[in-house]
Design a protein around this motif. Sequence first.
Motif, PDB file in Angstrom:
ATOM      1  N   ALA A  12      70.576 -41.066  48.389  1.00 46.40           N
ATOM      2  CA  ALA A  12      70.994 -40.778  49.761  1.00 46.40           C
ATOM      3  C   ALA A  12      70.269 -39.539  50.272  1.00 46.40           C
ATOM      4  CB  ALA A  12      72.504 -40.585  49.814  1.00 46.40           C
ATOM      5  N   LEU A  13      68.959 -39.701  50.489  1.00 48.40           N
ATOM      6  CA  LEU A  13      68.162 -38.580  50.985  1.00 48.40           C
ATOM      7  C   LEU A  13      68.201 -38.551  52.513  1.00 48.40           C
ATOM      8  CD1 LEU A  13      65.025 -38.870  48.680  1.00 48.40           C
ATOM      9  CD2 LEU A  13      67.055 -37.469  48.364  1.00 48.40           C
ATOM     10  N   ALA A  14      68.359 -37.388  53.077  1.00 45.48           N
ATOM     11  CA  ALA A  14      68.391 -37.280  54.530  1.00 45.48           C
ATOM     12  C   ALA A  14      66.998 -37.492  55.085  1.00 45.48           C
ATOM     13  CB  ALA A  14      68.904 -35.894  54.928  1.00 45.48           C
ATOM     14  N   PRO A  15      66.832 -38.406  56.042  1.00 45.12           N
ATOM     15  CA  PRO A  15      65.503 -38.626  56.608  1.00 45.12           C
ATOM     16  C   PRO A  15      64.991 -37.391  57.336  1.00 45.12           C
ATOM     17  CG  PRO A  15      67.199 -39.808  57.867  1.00 45.12           C
ATOM     18  CD  PRO A  15      67.864 -39.272  56.639  1.00 45.12           C
ATOM     19  N   LEU A  16      63.740 -37.037  57.045  1.00 48.52           N
ATOM     20  CA  LEU A  16      63.140 -35.880  57.703  1.00 48.52           C
ATOM     21  C   LEU A  16      62.609 -36.241  59.081  1.00 48.52           C
ATOM     22  CD1 LEU A  16      61.207 -34.406  54.641  1.00 48.52           C
ATOM     23  CD2 LEU A  16      63.520 -33.875  55.437  1.00 48.52           C
ATOM     24  N   ALA A  17      62.088 -37.445  59.175  1.00 41.03           N
ATOM     25  CA  ALA A  17      61.553 -37.944  60.441  1.00 41.03           C
ATOM     26  C   ALA A  17      61.358 -39.437  60.284  1.00 41.03           C
ATOM     27  CB  ALA A  17      60.218 -37.259  60.762  1.00 41.03           C
ATOM     28  N   ALA A  18      61.138 -40.115  61.381  1.00 41.84           N
ATOM     29  CA  ALA A  18      60.906 -41.551  61.306  1.00 41.84           C
ATOM     30  C   ALA A  18      59.652 -41.828  60.494  1.00 41.84           C
ATOM     31  CB  ALA A  18      60.747 -42.132  62.717  1.00 41.84           C
ATOM     32  N   PHE A 270      51.014 -43.286  48.031  1.00 38.22           N
ATOM     33  CA  PHE A 270      51.870 -44.331  47.481  1.00 38.22           C
ATOM     34  C   PHE A 270      52.209 -44.016  46.038  1.00 38.22           C
ATOM     35  CE2 PHE A 270      49.594 -46.261  50.953  1.00 38.22           C
ATOM     36  CZ  PHE A 270      50.541 -47.064  51.572  1.00 38.22           C
ATOM     37  N   ALA A 271      53.357 -44.502  45.606  1.00 34.10           N
ATOM     38  CA  ALA A 271      53.789 -44.267  44.231  1.00 34.10           C
ATOM     39  C   ALA A 271      54.753 -45.367  43.807  1.00 34.10           C
ATOM     40  CB  ALA A 271      54.451 -42.895  44.082  1.00 34.10           C
ATOM     41  N   VAL A 272      54.899 -45.508  42.496  1.00 32.43           N
ATOM     42  CA  VAL A 272      55.908 -46.394  41.924  1.00 32.43           C
ATOM     43  C   VAL A 272      57.134 -45.550  41.593  1.00 32.43           C
ATOM     44  CG1 VAL A 272      56.484 -47.970  40.045  1.00 32.43           C
ATOM     45  CG2 VAL A 272      54.153 -47.926  40.972  1.00 32.43           C
ATOM     46  N   TYR A 273      58.284 -45.924  42.130  1.00 35.55           N
ATOM     47  CA  TYR A 273      59.516 -45.168  41.920  1.00 35.55           C
ATOM     48  C   TYR A 273      60.439 -45.954  40.987  1.00 35.55           C
ATOM     49  CZ  TYR A 273      57.852 -42.420  45.845  1.00 35.55           C
ATOM     50  OH  TYR A 273      57.088 -41.618  46.662  1.00 35.55           O
ATOM     51  N   ASP A 274      60.790 -45.348  39.863  1.00 35.10           N
ATOM     52  CA  ASP A 274      61.711 -45.961  38.915  1.00 35.10           C
ATOM     53  C   ASP A 274      63.134 -45.690  39.376  1.00 35.10           C
ATOM     54  OD1 ASP A 274      59.582 -46.784  37.268  1.00 35.10           O
ATOM     55  OD2 ASP A 274      59.531 -44.821  36.278  1.00 35.10           O
ATOM     56  N   LEU A 275      63.884 -46.749  39.642  1.00 36.20           N
ATOM     57  CA  LEU A 275      65.258 -46.595  40.121  1.00 36.20           C
ATOM     58  C   LEU A 275      66.272 -46.642  38.986  1.00 36.20           C
ATOM     59  CD1 LEU A 275      65.206 -48.748  43.387  1.00 36.20           C
ATOM     60  CD2 LEU A 275      64.486 -46.388  43.014  1.00 36.20           C
ATOM     61  N   GLU A 314      63.140 -42.531  53.510  1.00 36.21           N
ATOM     62  CA  GLU A 314      64.143 -43.258  54.292  1.00 36.21           C
ATOM     63  C   GLU A 314      64.624 -44.508  53.584  1.00 36.21           C
ATOM     64  OE1 GLU A 314      63.759 -43.646  58.500  1.00 36.21           O
ATOM     65  OE2 GLU A 314      62.179 -42.143  58.598  1.00 36.21           O
ATOM     66  N   MET A 315      64.333 -44.608  52.290  1.00 37.20           N
ATOM     67  CA  MET A 315      64.792 -45.758  51.518  1.00 37.20           C
ATOM     68  C   MET A 315      66.317 -45.769  51.421  1.00 37.20           C
ATOM     69  SD  MET A 315      63.943 -46.587  47.516  1.00 37.20           S
ATOM     70  CE  MET A 315      64.823 -45.121  46.955  1.00 37.20           C
ATOM     71  N   SER A 316      66.897 -46.951  51.540  1.00 36.40           N
ATOM     72  CA  SER A 316      68.332 -47.110  51.308  1.00 36.40           C
ATOM     73  C   SER A 316      68.526 -48.113  50.176  1.00 36.40           C
ATOM     74  CB  SER A 316      69.044 -47.611  52.566  1.00 36.40           C
ATOM     75  OG  SER A 316      68.627 -48.923  52.899  1.00 36.40           O
ATOM     76  N   VAL A 317      69.539 -47.850  49.354  1.00 35.71           N
ATOM     77  CA  VAL A 317      69.841 -48.697  48.201  1.00 35.71           C
ATOM     78  C   VAL A 317      71.325 -49.010  48.224  1.00 35.71           C
ATOM     79  CG1 VAL A 317      69.758 -48.902  45.696  1.00 35.71           C
ATOM     80  CG2 VAL A 317      68.011 -47.571  46.885  1.00 35.71           C
ATOM     81  N   ALA A 318      71.676 -50.289  48.073  1.00 37.10           N
ATOM     82  CA  ALA A 318      73.083 -50.672  48.090  1.00 37.10           C
ATOM     83  C   ALA A 318      73.323 -51.810  47.121  1.00 37.10           C
ATOM     84  CB  ALA A 318      73.513 -51.085  49.493  1.00 37.10           C
ATOM     85  N   VAL A 319      74.554 -51.861  46.594  1.00 32.45           N
ATOM     86  CA  VAL A 319      75.000 -52.993  45.785  1.00 32.45           C
ATOM     87  C   VAL A 319      75.720 -53.960  46.713  1.00 32.45           C
ATOM     88  CG1 VAL A 319      76.524 -53.729  43.922  1.00 32.45           C
ATOM     89  CG2 VAL A 319      75.192 -51.619  43.695  1.00 32.45           C
ATOM     90  N   VAL A 320      75.305 -55.201  46.686  1.00 36.52           N
ATOM     91  CA  VAL A 320      75.865 -56.191  47.605  1.00 36.52           C
ATOM     92  C   VAL A 320      76.334 -57.415  46.810  1.00 36.52           C
ATOM     93  CG1 VAL A 320      75.383 -57.704  49.565  1.00 36.52           C
ATOM     94  CG2 VAL A 320      74.358 -55.425  49.478  1.00 36.52           C
ATOM     95  N   VAL A 340      67.236 -53.053  48.264  1.00 34.16           N
ATOM     96  CA  VAL A 340      66.443 -51.870  48.608  1.00 34.16           C
ATOM     97  C   VAL A 340      65.734 -52.129  49.932  1.00 34.16           C
ATOM     98  CG1 VAL A 340      64.610 -50.306  47.882  1.00 34.16           C
ATOM     99  CG2 VAL A 340      66.099 -51.377  46.163  1.00 34.16           C
ATOM    100  N   GLU A 341      65.900 -51.232  50.872  1.00 35.05           N
ATOM    101  CA  GLU A 341      65.250 -51.353  52.176  1.00 35.05           C
ATOM    102  C   GLU A 341      64.516 -50.061  52.502  1.00 35.05           C
ATOM    103  OE1 GLU A 341      68.748 -52.399  54.522  1.00 35.05           O
ATOM    104  OE2 GLU A 341      67.971 -54.449  54.692  1.00 35.05           O
ATOM    105  N   ALA A 342      63.357 -50.205  53.138  1.00 30.68           N
ATOM    106  CA  ALA A 342      62.567 -49.044  53.545  1.00 30.68           C
ATOM    107  C   ALA A 342      61.724 -49.445  54.742  1.00 30.68           C
ATOM    108  CB  ALA A 342      61.681 -48.561  52.399  1.00 30.68           C
ATOM    109  N   PRO A 343      61.450 -48.500  55.647  1.00 29.20           N
ATOM    110  CA  PRO A 343      60.666 -48.817  56.847  1.00 29.20           C
ATOM    111  C   PRO A 343      59.286 -49.358  56.493  1.00 29.20           C
ATOM    112  CG  PRO A 343      61.673 -46.641  57.035  1.00 29.20           C
ATOM    113  CD  PRO A 343      61.890 -47.084  55.626  1.00 29.20           C
TER     114      PRO A 343
END
Length: 377
Positions: A12-18, A270-275, A314-320, A340-343
Amino acid sequence: MRAVLSAFLIFALAPLAAAQTFETEATHAVIYDVETDTVLWSHNGDEPMPPASMSKLMTILMAFEAIDEGRLSLDDELPVSEEAWRRGGSASGSSTMFLDVNSRARVDDLLRGIIVQSGNDACIVIAEALGGTEANFAAMMTDRARELGLTSASFANSTGWPDPQQRISALDLARLAAIIIEEHPDLYEIYAEREFTYNGIRQFNRNPLLGVFDGADGLKTGHTSESGYGLVGSAVRDGQRRIIVFNGMGSERARASEAERLMRASFAEFAVYDLFEAGAEVGRAELFMGREADVALVTSEPISVGLSRAARREMSVAVVYEGPVPAPVAEGDVIAHLVVEAPGYDTQRFPLVAAAGVDRKGMFGRAADALVHLIRG
């Protein structure tokens, strides 16, 4: 009812800008991380396209595999047919290594003729040696590509000459390049060679990254009036290998500029992010008529995503999941997804499984739950 649970607050990172989406003038493009088999960014990357000479990667893979299997040797001398000379050689006025008709050429030289000089004549010589005819070899190329999981690929020839059946996606070209690099490292070194002289004619590698981008060591350019100017390029920095593929640029100069821009961005932006690691608990799912009120949700395999650094902020992650989930539930059942959603990126969904089995309640317990459910609506 659809239940949505927030994932761990670490995301839950606060978006710095669009977040600004990464763009290109190419018609098709992909940035790919080899080690993790992760697409870091894609623009029409799954769409089959005319690959021009970039399809020579498949011709080369077929030759490399034949060498590894002992069906070809680097020292073998193959005949140059009139067909290869006329359709692919100097008589055609196209890309050529200037083979002489009715001569013989070493496989070692033919590989360099294809890789460094983009020689259509060399491609046809290899095709006729392995397939009898170029048409039969093209069918072999298609079959082998499908065996490797490159489902977008279809080949009508060994050279990339324009044909409605000559198609492959940018993503499959990236994966094809990765196979060459990882499965044939010794032979792959030819791709880094800057020039090759054959028949007294010196020609230079057309890859605009070689000698310009530190760590670049391959692979192949392509151009026809149908495809525009394209490139499959690869480079290594700090132990990370990235592959870029793009097509549809308007000029050789534009290709060179875009090649350097995309390759620099592939490492810098760009990078690979391990969740989550495999088996990590991500959340819990509410159960209906189970002997337990809920069950832990765990990952069945490691979860990683490739993103631009801007999109990551601005990535969001949720369990659905659709819940409450009716019992019984068996250990390992897929009952939820990590979304996982991201712009600028398509939504990605990863399965989550029940960490343990939970039996259904007995008759009286089920009756009580049904009554509570009825009262609560």
